[in-house]
Design an enzyme around this catalytic site. Structure first.
Site, PDB file in Angstrom:
ATOM      1  N   LYS A 134       2.248  -4.120  -7.085  1.00  0.00           N
ATOM      2  CA  LYS A 134       3.404  -4.537  -6.286  1.00  0.00           C
ATOM      3  C   LYS A 134       4.424  -5.318  -7.111  1.00  0.00           C
ATOM      4  O   LYS A 134       5.537  -5.570  -6.634  1.00  0.00           O
ATOM      5  CB  LYS A 134       2.952  -5.374  -5.091  1.00  0.00           C
ATOM      6  CG  LYS A 134       2.252  -4.544  -4.012  1.00  0.00           C
ATOM      7  CD  LYS A 134       1.895  -5.392  -2.810  1.00  0.00           C
ATOM      8  CE  LYS A 134       1.253  -4.560  -1.706  1.00  0.00           C
ATOM      9  NZ  LYS A 134       0.876  -5.388  -0.544  1.00  0.00           N
ATOM     10  N   HIS A 183      -8.022   1.240  -3.164  1.00  0.00           N
ATOM     11  CA  HIS A 183      -8.321   0.452  -1.969  1.00  0.00           C
ATOM     12  C   HIS A 183      -7.522   0.897  -0.745  1.00  0.00           C
ATOM     13  O   HIS A 183      -7.767   0.412   0.365  1.00  0.00           O
ATOM     14  CB  HIS A 183      -8.139  -1.049  -2.223  1.00  0.00           C
ATOM     15  CG  HIS A 183      -6.719  -1.506  -2.412  1.00  0.00           C
ATOM     16  ND1 HIS A 183      -6.007  -1.271  -3.556  1.00  0.00           N
ATOM     17  CD2 HIS A 183      -5.891  -2.206  -1.598  1.00  0.00           C
ATOM     18  CE1 HIS A 183      -4.799  -1.797  -3.454  1.00  0.00           C
ATOM     19  NE2 HIS A 183      -4.701  -2.373  -2.269  1.00  0.00           N
TER      20      HIS A 183
END
Length: 278
Positions: A134, A183
């Site tokens: 991110k 994930h």
């Protein structure tokens, strides 16, 4: 002088002194040739035992020093990573040391599932760095208070691959890339970025996903209020077998009280020790 050279030098010096002195002593003190031969044999065995013990002590001492140095190096690396992760959490407006919290809980859930040793260390670091990708995304997406539009969602879904590529560039983090990369995969195959299904998803990522979904729901985020705890647990049961590995959800719920306690214990290690998919 390096440890190998020092050990070799000490060994040669001690051996030379012992052989020279002991040979002279036997020649002077023992006139009988037969007895002298026996003593030379015994002396040889004594030399082997004594130098073997000396080498063992010296090597063990140096190995311990190396282990201590490696431990300090690992601790230094991890401290640097924790600072980076803390800065990420602040940037993402995550609550209560999110990354540290989910890493503690994921490591303990992994231990409960039998993960040990290097695999556990890699999982813990991967959980700590699960959202490293991110860093490449703009703040307008990360901190947007409402739902993402289609273009923003497409950009958001790039972060697992970005995280994987970042960790692959660091030798000691390559083995920790399963969690950042996978994930957001789903047990039913509907996740991203690879669309893995069931046990195709790495175990570390499946373990972490249970913790990540729980944490995303039970804490307040910029785009939603916290859910009531009972509703969160019920939701985990509902998505077991679709989004999450049902066996790991059962394990999580069976040890929920102990795992939850780690969420509120900053700096705690397990007895050894984001949000749902868009």
């Amino acid at each position: 002088m390096s440890p190998p050279l020092r050990i070799a030098g000490v060994y040669v010096l001690v051996a030379a002194i012992w052989i020279w002195c002991s040979d002279r002593a036997v020649d002077v003190l023992v006139p009988d040739s037969g007895l002298r031969m026996t003593l030379q044999t015994l002396k040889g065995w004594a030399f082997v035992l004594a130098t073997g013990a000396m080498l063992f002590w010296m090597i063990r001492r140096d190995v311990r020093r190396l282990e201590q140095g490696n431990r300090r190096l690992r601790q230094g690396r991890e401290q640097a990573l924790r600072v980076l992760v803390a800065a990420m959490d602040v940037r993402h407006q995550e609550t209560g040391h999110h990354s540290e919290r989910v890493a503690r809980m994921a490591a303990e859930l992994a231990r409960l599932d039998g993960v040990r040793g290097r695999a556990l260390d890699e999982l813990r670091l991967g959980a700590l760095l699960h959202d490293i990708g991110k860093l490449a995304l703009p703040d307008t997406i990360l901190t947007k208070p409402g739902p993402l539009d289609e273009e923003e969602r497409t950009l958001m879904r790039r972060h697992p691959r970005i995280g994987y590529e970042l960790l692959q560039q660091v030798d000691f983090l390559r083995g920790s890339s399963d969690v950042p990369y996978s994930h957001h995969e789903r047990w039913d195959g509907g996740g991203y970025p690879q669309g893995l299904r069931g046990e195709e998803i790495p175990l570390a990522a499946r373990i972490f996903s249970v913790i990540d979904v729980w944490d995303a729901l039970i804490t307040e985020r910029v785009y939603k209020p916290a859910w009531p705890e009972a509703r969160v647990l019920e939701y985990l049961r509902e998505i077991a077998g679709s989004q999450l590995d049902p066996r790991l959800v059962e394990l999580f719920l069976g040890h929920y009280v102990a795992l939850k306690s780690l969420a509120s214990t900053p700096g705690a290690e397990p007895v050894t020790l984001s949000q749902p998919a868009a």
